[in-house]
Motif scaffolding. Structure first.
Motif, PDB file in Angstrom:
ATOM      1  N   ARG A   1     -44.557 -50.004  -8.696  1.00 59.46           N
ATOM      2  CA  ARG A   1     -44.543 -50.423 -10.101  1.00 59.46           C
ATOM      3  C   ARG A   1     -45.853 -51.049 -10.530  1.00 59.46           C
ATOM      4  O   ARG A   1     -46.054 -51.304 -11.708  1.00 59.46           O
ATOM      5  CB  ARG A   1     -43.383 -51.392 -10.351  1.00 59.46           C
ATOM      6  CG  ARG A   1     -43.370 -52.629  -9.493  1.00 59.46           C
ATOM      7  CD  ARG A   1     -42.243 -53.554  -9.891  1.00 59.46           C
ATOM      8  NE  ARG A   1     -42.457 -54.113 -11.218  1.00 59.46           N
ATOM      9  CZ  ARG A   1     -41.740 -55.097 -11.747  1.00 59.46           C
ATOM     10  NH1 ARG A   1     -40.734 -55.596 -11.085  1.00 59.46           N
ATOM     11  NH2 ARG A   1     -42.002 -55.563 -12.931  1.00 59.46           N
ATOM     12  N   GLN A   2     -46.759 -51.334  -9.572  1.00 52.89           N
ATOM     13  CA  GLN A   2     -48.061 -51.912  -9.934  1.00 52.89           C
ATOM     14  C   GLN A   2     -49.156 -51.030  -9.327  1.00 52.89           C
ATOM     15  O   GLN A   2     -49.195 -50.846  -8.117  1.00 52.89           O
ATOM     16  CB  GLN A   2     -48.171 -53.332  -9.377  1.00 52.89           C
ATOM     17  CG  GLN A   2     -49.400 -54.074  -9.868  1.00 52.89           C
ATOM     18  CD  GLN A   2     -49.415 -55.503  -9.326  1.00 52.89           C
ATOM     19  OE1 GLN A   2     -49.554 -55.712  -8.125  1.00 52.89           O
ATOM     20  NE2 GLN A   2     -49.280 -56.475 -10.205  1.00 52.89           N
ATOM     21  N   PRO A   3     -50.055 -50.478 -10.161  1.00 53.82           N
ATOM     22  CA  PRO A   3     -51.064 -49.563  -9.628  1.00 53.82           C
ATOM     23  C   PRO A   3     -52.151 -50.282  -8.846  1.00 53.82           C
ATOM     24  O   PRO A   3     -52.438 -51.454  -9.096  1.00 53.82           O
ATOM     25  CB  PRO A   3     -51.657 -48.925 -10.894  1.00 53.82           C
ATOM     26  CG  PRO A   3     -51.417 -49.932 -11.979  1.00 53.82           C
ATOM     27  CD  PRO A   3     -50.158 -50.667 -11.612  1.00 53.82           C
ATOM     28  N   GLY A   4     -52.740 -49.583  -7.890  1.00 53.32           N
ATOM     29  CA  GLY A   4     -53.884 -50.114  -7.159  1.00 53.32           C
ATOM     30  C   GLY A   4     -54.955 -49.033  -7.107  1.00 53.32           C
ATOM     31  O   GLY A   4     -54.638 -47.862  -6.844  1.00 53.32           O
ATOM     32  N   VAL A   5     -56.211 -49.416  -7.360  1.00 50.38           N
ATOM     33  CA  VAL A   5     -57.317 -48.450  -7.269  1.00 50.38           C
ATOM     34  C   VAL A   5     -57.333 -47.861  -5.857  1.00 50.38           C
ATOM     35  O   VAL A   5     -57.120 -48.583  -4.873  1.00 50.38           O
ATOM     36  CB  VAL A   5     -58.660 -49.163  -7.578  1.00 50.38           C
ATOM     37  CG1 VAL A   5     -59.851 -48.278  -7.235  1.00 50.38           C
ATOM     38  CG2 VAL A   5     -58.708 -49.575  -9.049  1.00 50.38           C
TER      39      VAL A   5
ATOM     40  N   CYS B   1     -48.955 -45.106  -4.370  1.00 52.09           N
ATOM     41  CA  CYS B   1     -48.297 -45.614  -5.588  1.00 52.09           C
ATOM     42  C   CYS B   1     -47.352 -44.559  -6.155  1.00 52.09           C
ATOM     43  O   CYS B   1     -46.214 -44.871  -6.540  1.00 52.09           O
ATOM     44  CB  CYS B   1     -49.326 -45.990  -6.650  1.00 52.09           C
ATOM     45  SG  CYS B   1     -50.315 -47.438  -6.246  1.00 52.09           S
ATOM     46  N   SER B   2     -47.815 -43.307  -6.213  1.00 52.30           N
ATOM     47  CA  SER B   2     -46.984 -42.249  -6.791  1.00 52.30           C
ATOM     48  C   SER B   2     -45.746 -42.002  -5.938  1.00 52.30           C
ATOM     49  O   SER B   2     -44.635 -41.846  -6.453  1.00 52.30           O
ATOM     50  CB  SER B   2     -47.783 -40.947  -6.905  1.00 52.30           C
ATOM     51  OG  SER B   2     -48.953 -41.157  -7.643  1.00 52.30           O
ATOM     52  N   ALA B   3     -45.934 -41.990  -4.623  1.00 51.71           N
ATOM     53  CA  ALA B   3     -44.796 -41.760  -3.730  1.00 51.71           C
ATOM     54  C   ALA B   3     -43.775 -42.890  -3.851  1.00 51.71           C
ATOM     55  O   ALA B   3     -42.568 -42.660  -3.926  1.00 51.71           O
ATOM     56  CB  ALA B   3     -45.280 -41.635  -2.288  1.00 51.71           C
TER      57      ALA B   3
END
Ligand SMILES: NC(=O)c1ccc[n+]([C@@H]2O[C@H](COP(=O)([O-])OP(=O)(O)OC[C@H]3O[C@@H](n4cnc5c(N)ncnc54)[C@H](O)[C@@H]3O)[C@@H](O)[C@H]2O)c1
Length: 265
Positions: A140-144, A150-152
């Motif tokens: 639920r929180q993106p990381g560079v 993140c997508s999985a």
């Protein structure tokens, strides 16, 4: 915590969060089956717990291996009460640089593995059993540089909701947990990047990283009768980090490279 004893399968149970969960569930009287890609570690962990705990090797992305595992457990131990999928890997890299192979490996283990865990659990669980999928703060929180992970993990959260709907008629509950940064072998690489874990902790209102037990306690609760009215839920376990922001790994690594070049010069 009220619970009746049950056969519990923990996939990815030989290390980190899965191992902490295995110990907590065994302590309360569950018959714990540890299944892991690292078969030797699974056996060693099971031996540590003592009988009736057992260890098996399994590749969570292999449908036939997963089917064989669950058939074997059903034959040896009878109906299963709880399945926990803790298997996970992360292959970081910015989208421009991430190879398709690294994308696919991450999505395969984290998302397809969760799908196969639910699929085989659904065949083998007794009615009224439960499933826990370990997603992530990164669901639920993106990381560079974490697009695949993140997508999985976002996919795992939706998978848990769909599975909760589909399995509710049999009283099978499906929930997810979203750990923040927890010190385990999976996150060992992050500790080598100066300042990265500090930045994570600065962005954690409770001011510390998590322990595997922090996560295992909630998984043990979710697989107990005490959580009998919970399904399709995703529980944030991150010291409040979801309210703030995720560190920029690429920037930290760039800082590290600049510092070492400056020092050399
Ligand atoms: N540690 C963290 O900060 C953190 C944060 C959020 C989510 N998670 C998630 O928690 C779960 C457990 O992670 P951990 O930190 O305990 O890591 P870990 O590396 O300590 O444990 C993961 C276990 O999964 C097993 N595994 C890996 N690939 C597998 C495969 N293909 N088939 C079967 N088993 C496999 C490994 O052998 C290992 O025993 C993962 O899903 C991870 O994504 C971890």
């Amino acid at each position: 915590m009220s619970t009746s004893t049950q056969v519990a399968v923990i996939i990815g149970g030989a290390s980190g969060i899965g191992w902490a969960t295995a110990q907590l569930m065994a302590d309360r009287g569950d018959t714990v089956i540890i299944a892991d890609l690292d078969g030797a570690a699974a056996n060693a962990r099971a031996a540590e717990l003592g009988a009736p705990a057992t260890g098996y090797r399994v590749q969570v992305t292999d449908e036939i291996a997963m089917r064989t595992l669950f058939d074997t457990i059903n034959a040896e131990y009878g109906p299963i009460g709880a399945v926990v999928d803790c298997a996970g890997i992360s292959r970081p890299g910015t989208i421009a640089e991430l190879s398709l192979a690294d994308w696919q490996a991450t999505v395969d283990v984290c998302l397809t593995g969760a799908f196969l865990s639910v699929k085989e659990a659904a065949r083998s669980l007794r009615d009224g059993g439960s499933i826990v999928l370990v997603a992530s703060l990164n669901g639920r929180q993106p990381g560079v540089a974490m697009s695949a992970y993140c997508s999985a993990k976002a996919g795992v959260l939706m998978l848990a909701e769909v599975a909760a709907m589909e399995l509710a008629p049999r009283g099978i509950r499906v929930n997810a947990v979203n750990p923040g940064f927890v010190h385990t072998p999976l996150t060992q690489g992050a500790t080598l990047v100066p300042g990265l874990v500090d930045e994570y902790v600065e962005n954690t209102p409770l001011g510390r990283a998590g322990t595997p037990e922090d996560i295992g306690q909630t998984i043990a609760f979710l697989t107990s009768d005490a959580a009998g009215w919970m399904t399709g839920a995703a529980i944030d376990l991150n010291g409040g980090a979801h309210t703030m922001r995720y560190p920029n790994i690429v920037q930290r690594i760039a800082d590290m490279t600049t510092t070492s070049t400056t020092n050399e010069g």
